[in-house]
Design a protein around this motif. Structure first.
Motif, PDB file in Angstrom:
ATOM      1  N   ALA A   1      45.883  39.109  56.570  1.00 26.83           N
ATOM      2  CA  ALA A   1      45.819  40.004  57.729  1.00 26.83           C
ATOM      3  C   ALA A   1      44.719  41.038  57.468  1.00 26.83           C
ATOM      4  N   PRO A   2      44.196  41.657  58.521  1.00 25.39           N
ATOM      5  CA  PRO A   2      43.118  42.639  58.335  1.00 25.39           C
ATOM      6  C   PRO A   2      43.475  43.799  57.396  1.00 25.39           C
ATOM      7  N   HIS A   3      44.736  44.128  57.271  1.00 24.68           N
ATOM      8  CA  HIS A   3      45.146  45.251  56.420  1.00 24.68           C
ATOM      9  C   HIS A   3      45.629  44.815  55.032  1.00 24.68           C
ATOM     10  N   THR A   4      45.661  43.502  54.756  1.00 20.99           N
ATOM     11  CA  THR A   4      46.092  43.008  53.445  1.00 20.99           C
ATOM     12  C   THR A   4      45.204  43.584  52.350  1.00 20.99           C
ATOM     13  N   ASP A   5      45.798  44.074  51.284  1.00 15.61           N
ATOM     14  CA  ASP A   5      45.035  44.576  50.149  1.00 15.61           C
ATOM     15  C   ASP A   5      44.532  43.358  49.367  1.00 15.61           C
ATOM     16  N   LEU A   6      43.271  43.036  49.562  1.00 16.07           N
ATOM     17  CA  LEU A   6      42.681  41.833  48.986  1.00 16.07           C
ATOM     18  C   LEU A   6      42.630  41.872  47.467  1.00 16.07           C
ATOM     19  N   LEU A   7      42.456  43.052  46.908  1.00 17.14           N
ATOM     20  CA  LEU A   7      42.381  43.177  45.458  1.00 17.14           C
ATOM     21  C   LEU A   7      43.750  43.049  44.819  1.00 17.14           C
ATOM     22  N   ASP A   8      44.732  43.774  45.348  1.00 13.56           N
ATOM     23  CA  ASP A   8      46.087  43.703  44.798  1.00 13.56           C
ATOM     24  C   ASP A   8      46.717  42.327  44.993  1.00 13.56           C
ATOM     25  N   ALA A   9      46.374  41.668  46.097  1.00 14.54           N
ATOM     26  CA  ALA A   9      46.919  40.341  46.376  1.00 14.54           C
ATOM     27  C   ALA A   9      46.234  39.262  45.544  1.00 14.54           C
ATOM     28  N   GLY A  10      45.153  39.619  44.847  1.00 14.75           N
ATOM     29  CA  GLY A  10      44.429  38.649  44.036  1.00 14.75           C
ATOM     30  C   GLY A  10      43.591  37.680  44.850  1.00 14.75           C
ATOM     31  N   VAL A  11      43.314  38.037  46.087  1.00 18.66           N
ATOM     32  CA  VAL A  11      42.520  37.162  46.964  1.00 18.66           C
ATOM     33  C   VAL A  11      41.064  37.165  46.550  1.00 18.66           C
ATOM     34  N   VAL A  12      40.556  38.328  46.175  1.00 16.66           N
ATOM     35  CA  VAL A  12      39.153  38.404  45.776  1.00 16.66           C
ATOM     36  C   VAL A  12      39.037  38.846  44.322  1.00 16.66           C
ATOM     37  N   ASP A  13      38.069  38.241  43.671  1.00 13.88           N
ATOM     38  CA  ASP A  13      37.673  38.641  42.333  1.00 13.88           C
ATOM     39  C   ASP A  13      36.157  38.832  42.394  1.00 13.88           C
ATOM     40  N   SER A  14      35.505  39.025  41.276  1.00 10.18           N
ATOM     41  CA  SER A  14      34.069  39.307  41.302  1.00 10.18           C
ATOM     42  C   SER A  14      33.267  38.165  41.928  1.00 10.18           C
ATOM     43  N   LEU A  15      33.650  36.939  41.671  1.00  9.69           N
ATOM     44  CA  LEU A  15      32.951  35.804  42.269  1.00  9.69           C
ATOM     45  C   LEU A  15      33.163  35.750  43.774  1.00  9.69           C
ATOM     46  N   MET A  16      34.376  35.977  44.206  1.00  3.61           N
ATOM     47  CA  MET A  16      34.680  35.980  45.636  1.00  3.61           C
ATOM     48  C   MET A  16      33.968  37.123  46.351  1.00  3.61           C
ATOM     49  N   ILE A  17      33.849  38.265  45.674  1.00 11.41           N
ATOM     50  CA  ILE A  17      33.129  39.386  46.271  1.00 11.41           C
ATOM     51  C   ILE A  17      31.680  38.989  46.524  1.00 11.41           C
ATOM     52  N   MET A  18      31.064  38.311  45.568  1.00 10.77           N
ATOM     53  CA  MET A  18      29.674  37.891  45.758  1.00 10.77           C
ATOM     54  C   MET A  18      29.561  36.870  46.893  1.00 10.77           C
ATOM     55  N   GLU A  19      30.552  35.996  47.015  1.00 10.56           N
ATOM     56  CA  GLU A  19      30.568  35.043  48.113  1.00 10.56           C
ATOM     57  C   GLU A  19      30.713  35.773  49.455  1.00 10.56           C
ATOM     58  N   LEU A  20      31.569  36.775  49.482  1.00 10.42           N
ATOM     59  CA  LEU A  20      31.739  37.576  50.698  1.00 10.42           C
ATOM     60  C   LEU A  20      30.463  38.323  51.055  1.00 10.42           C
ATOM     61  N   VAL A  21      29.809  38.909  50.062  1.00 10.94           N
ATOM     62  CA  VAL A  21      28.548  39.626  50.303  1.00 10.94           C
ATOM     63  C   VAL A  21      27.526  38.675  50.907  1.00 10.94           C
ATOM     64  N   SER A  22      27.395  37.509  50.334  1.00  2.32           N
ATOM     65  CA  SER A  22      26.454  36.513  50.847  1.00  2.32           C
ATOM     66  C   SER A  22      26.788  36.134  52.290  1.00  2.32           C
ATOM     67  N   HIS A  23      28.064  35.900  52.556  1.00  2.71           N
ATOM     68  CA  HIS A  23      28.506  35.544  53.902  1.00  2.71           C
ATOM     69  C   HIS A  23      28.212  36.671  54.895  1.00  2.71           C
ATOM     70  N   MET A  24      28.535  37.905  54.533  1.00  2.00           N
ATOM     71  CA  MET A  24      28.323  39.034  55.437  1.00  2.00           C
ATOM     72  C   MET A  24      26.841  39.245  55.728  1.00  2.00           C
TER      73      MET A  24
END
Length: 91
Positions: free
Chosen positions: A26-49
């Protein structure tokens, strides 16, 4: 022109389809606490954005507070789009 809610919806769809297909984000889900994003995922998100919205994310903007939730990411993108629109590149 994008509005924050539209950006949030698009990012949520992207996360649910590609990064975290087994869990609904959900838009308000804490992505870090939920373990959804890590450093690799952050870079993937940056690239996507950057590719999707035609913005540039600086290293200083890759900070936990900006990647905490889809809402935070949407605000970051929206602020970058506003700056691009308000201050066009001079040639």
């Amino acid at each position: 022109m994008y509005v924050v809610s539209e950006i949030a919806s698009q990012l949520t769809d992207y996360l649910n389809a590609t990064i975290c297909p087994l869990t609904t984000i959900a838009p308000h889900t804490d992505l870090l606490d939920a373990g959804v994003v890590d450093s690799l995922m952050i870079m993937e998100l940056v690239s996507h954005m950057q590719a999707t919205y035609g913005i540039s994310i600086t290293p200083g903007e890759i900070a936990p507070q900006n990647f905490r939730s889809v809402d935070n990411l949407s605000e970051l993108i929206h602020s970058k789009l506003d700056k691009t629109r308000c201050f066009p590149t001079l040639r």
